[in-house]
Design a protein around this motif. Structure first.
Motif, short mmCIF file in Angstrom:
data_model
loop_
_atom_site.label_atom_id
_atom_site.label_comp_id
_atom_site.label_asym_id
_atom_site.label_seq_id
_atom_site.Cartn_x
_atom_site.Cartn_y
_atom_site.Cartn_z
N GLU A 128 0.88 -1.18 0.00
CA GLU A 128 0.00 0.00 0.00
C GLU A 128 0.91 1.22 0.00
OE1 GLU A 128 -3.48 1.84 2.86
OE2 GLU A 128 -3.18 -0.34 2.85
N ILE A 129 0.58 2.21 -0.83
CA ILE A 129 1.50 3.31 -1.08
C ILE A 129 0.89 4.67 -0.76
CG2 ILE A 129 2.89 4.48 -2.87
CD1 ILE A 129 3.80 1.61 -2.25
N ARG A 130 1.72 5.57 -0.20
CA ARG A 130 1.41 6.99 -0.12
C ARG A 130 2.65 7.74 -0.59
NH1 ARG A 130 -2.77 5.00 0.74
NH2 ARG A 130 -4.40 5.48 2.26
N THR A 131 2.46 8.88 -1.25
CA THR A 131 3.58 9.63 -1.82
C THR A 131 3.42 11.12 -1.56
OG1 THR A 131 3.81 7.98 -3.59
CG2 THR A 131 4.90 10.08 -3.92
N PHE A 132 4.54 11.77 -1.19
CA PHE A 132 4.57 13.22 -1.02
C PHE A 132 5.66 13.83 -1.88
CE2 PHE A 132 2.31 12.18 2.83
CZ PHE A 132 1.59 13.32 3.17
N MET A 133 5.46 15.08 -2.29
CA MET A 133 6.52 15.86 -2.92
C MET A 133 6.22 17.35 -2.72
SD MET A 133 5.88 15.81 -7.09
CE MET A 133 7.22 16.99 -7.38
N PRO A 134 7.21 18.22 -2.90
CA PRO A 134 6.94 19.66 -2.82
C PRO A 134 6.11 20.12 -4.01
CG PRO A 134 9.31 19.17 -2.58
CD PRO A 134 8.65 17.94 -3.09
N LYS A 135 5.29 21.12 -3.80
CA LYS A 135 4.52 21.68 -4.92
C LYS A 135 5.35 22.82 -5.52
CE LYS A 135 2.04 24.33 -6.47
NZ LYS A 135 2.27 25.18 -7.71
N TRP A 136 6.36 22.40 -6.30
CA TRP A 136 7.23 23.39 -6.94
C TRP A 136 6.40 24.35 -7.79
CZ3 TRP A 136 11.57 22.84 -4.53
CH2 TRP A 136 12.08 21.59 -4.21
N GLY A 137 6.84 25.60 -7.84
CA GLY A 137 6.09 26.61 -8.58
C GLY A 137 6.01 26.37 -10.06
N THR A 138 6.86 25.48 -10.59
CA THR A 138 6.84 25.17 -12.02
C THR A 138 5.77 24.14 -12.38
OG1 THR A 138 8.57 23.52 -11.58
CG2 THR A 138 9.29 25.69 -12.36
N GLN A 190 5.35 28.57 -4.11
CA GLN A 190 4.58 29.18 -5.18
C GLN A 190 5.42 30.21 -5.95
OE1 GLN A 190 0.85 30.67 -3.65
NE2 GLN A 190 0.33 28.71 -2.70
N LYS A 191 5.33 30.15 -7.26
CA LYS A 191 6.07 31.06 -8.16
C LYS A 191 7.58 30.90 -8.06
CE LYS A 191 2.37 34.51 -8.02
NZ LYS A 191 2.01 35.90 -7.68
N ARG A 192 8.04 29.75 -7.52
CA ARG A 192 9.47 29.49 -7.42
C ARG A 192 9.80 28.12 -7.99
NH1 ARG A 192 11.22 30.97 -1.38
NH2 ARG A 192 13.27 30.66 -2.27
N ARG A 193 10.97 28.01 -8.56
CA ARG A 193 11.39 26.76 -9.17
C ARG A 193 11.90 25.80 -8.10
NH1 ARG A 193 12.97 28.20 -14.75
NH2 ARG A 193 14.81 26.89 -14.63
N MET A 194 12.65 24.76 -8.50
CA MET A 194 13.16 23.80 -7.52
C MET A 194 14.29 24.41 -6.73
SD MET A 194 12.54 19.99 -9.10
CE MET A 194 12.87 20.08 -10.85
N GLU A 195 15.54 23.93 -6.88
CA GLU A 195 16.61 24.48 -6.04
C GLU A 195 17.20 25.78 -6.58
OE1 GLU A 195 18.49 21.33 -8.69
OE2 GLU A 195 16.75 21.43 -7.37
#
Length: 271
Positions: free
Chosen positions: A38-48, A100-105
């Motif tokens: 059973e799976i759950r997944t998270f990630m940042p909501k990058w602005g792109t 929001q309105k920002r890219r990754m690193e």
């Protein structure tokens, strides 16, 4: 009952462009789901990320909390979407200041954001607080990329008494991709939360760079995976010196069996 894996990913395609990390971020959860987990997944909501194209929507019942970092309140917004074909739900950690309105690193000029350390801290605490609300208890927690490197510390200290994390094994997946600049001298102060005291970071360099961040993740993990062929050798040797279970690079194809065996063995040690 099926075993549960929580994937905390820095990058997942198709929400961000394809890379070694983003492709594995998509395919590994799918493969593990096909093997009965059973799976759950998270990630940042990058602005792109295009919210309309990705069909993201806010999860009101999980949003609304404020996280204090460096004496400043930052509202936590949770969004979600489903990856086509696998139908795995991805939960996105969002915030106006950090994502929001920002890219990754890096910004549009290729300069790394000065507050990347704070962004990683917000992401880590956002995941932990959301998991508490979800009351979903993983057997394995997989942390992928520098953005997830603070999670092991929080899970093993500030959130160690939380039932959702009580029996989980934390796995740090190491990749070649790394930060060029350090996270600044304020990083240790910003990390502090509950039992995650700044003093726990006294033995690390004051200027927290990619290597120090990797060491921090390894120190609070139960196992390590070389998820790339080009992993920094310093971090691999550091993990070996600690005597942690390590899975070597399984290749770019047909790796599902290797991960399944590695995760199964970790769960078996808990039982």
């Amino acid at each position: 009952m099926p075993k549960k894996i929580l994937f905390i990913n820095q990058e997942i395609t198709p929400y961000v462009p394809e890379s070694e990390m983003s492709v594995l971020g998509k395919m590994l959860p799918q493969y593990m789901q096909e093997k009965g987990y059973e799976i759950r997944t998270f990630m940042p909501k990058w602005g792109t990320i295009n919210e309309r194209r990705g069909q993201l929507h806010e999860v009101i019942r999980l949003s609304g909390m404020n996280l204090i970092i460096d004496d400043t309140d930052h509202p936590l917004i949770i969004k979600c979407s489903s990856i086509p074909v696998s139908r795995i739900t991805v939960y996105f950690i969002d915030n106006e200041d950090y994502f929001q309105k920002r890219r990754m690193e890096e910004d549009e000029k290729g300069e790394e954001y000065a507050d990347n350390g704070e962004r990683a801290i917000f992401f880590a605490r956002g995941v932990c607080e959301t998991m508490k609300k979800m009351k979903w208890t993983p057997d394995i927690i997989v942390c992928q990329g520098w953005m997830a490197a603070v999670l092991p510390l929080y899970i093993k200290t500030a959130y160690k008494e939380e039932p959702v994390f009580a029996h989980a094994k934390v796995v740090t997946s190491l990749f070649a991709k790394q930060l060029k600049k350090d996270l600044g001298t304020n990083f240790k102060k910003c990390v502090e939360f509950r039992e995650a005291k700044a003093s726990l970071l006294d033995n690390y360099n004051d200027d927290f760079n990619f290597i120090e961040l990797g060491k921090l993740a390894i120190d609070y993990s139960d196992a390590v995976v070389e998820a790339s062929q080009e992993v920094n050798p310093t971090l691999v040797e550091y993990a070996k010196a600690k005597g942690l279970p390590i899975m070597g690079y399984p290749g770019a194809e047909d790796y599902a069996e290797a991960y399944d065996t590695f995760y199964s063995n970790l769960i078996a040690t808990e039982e």
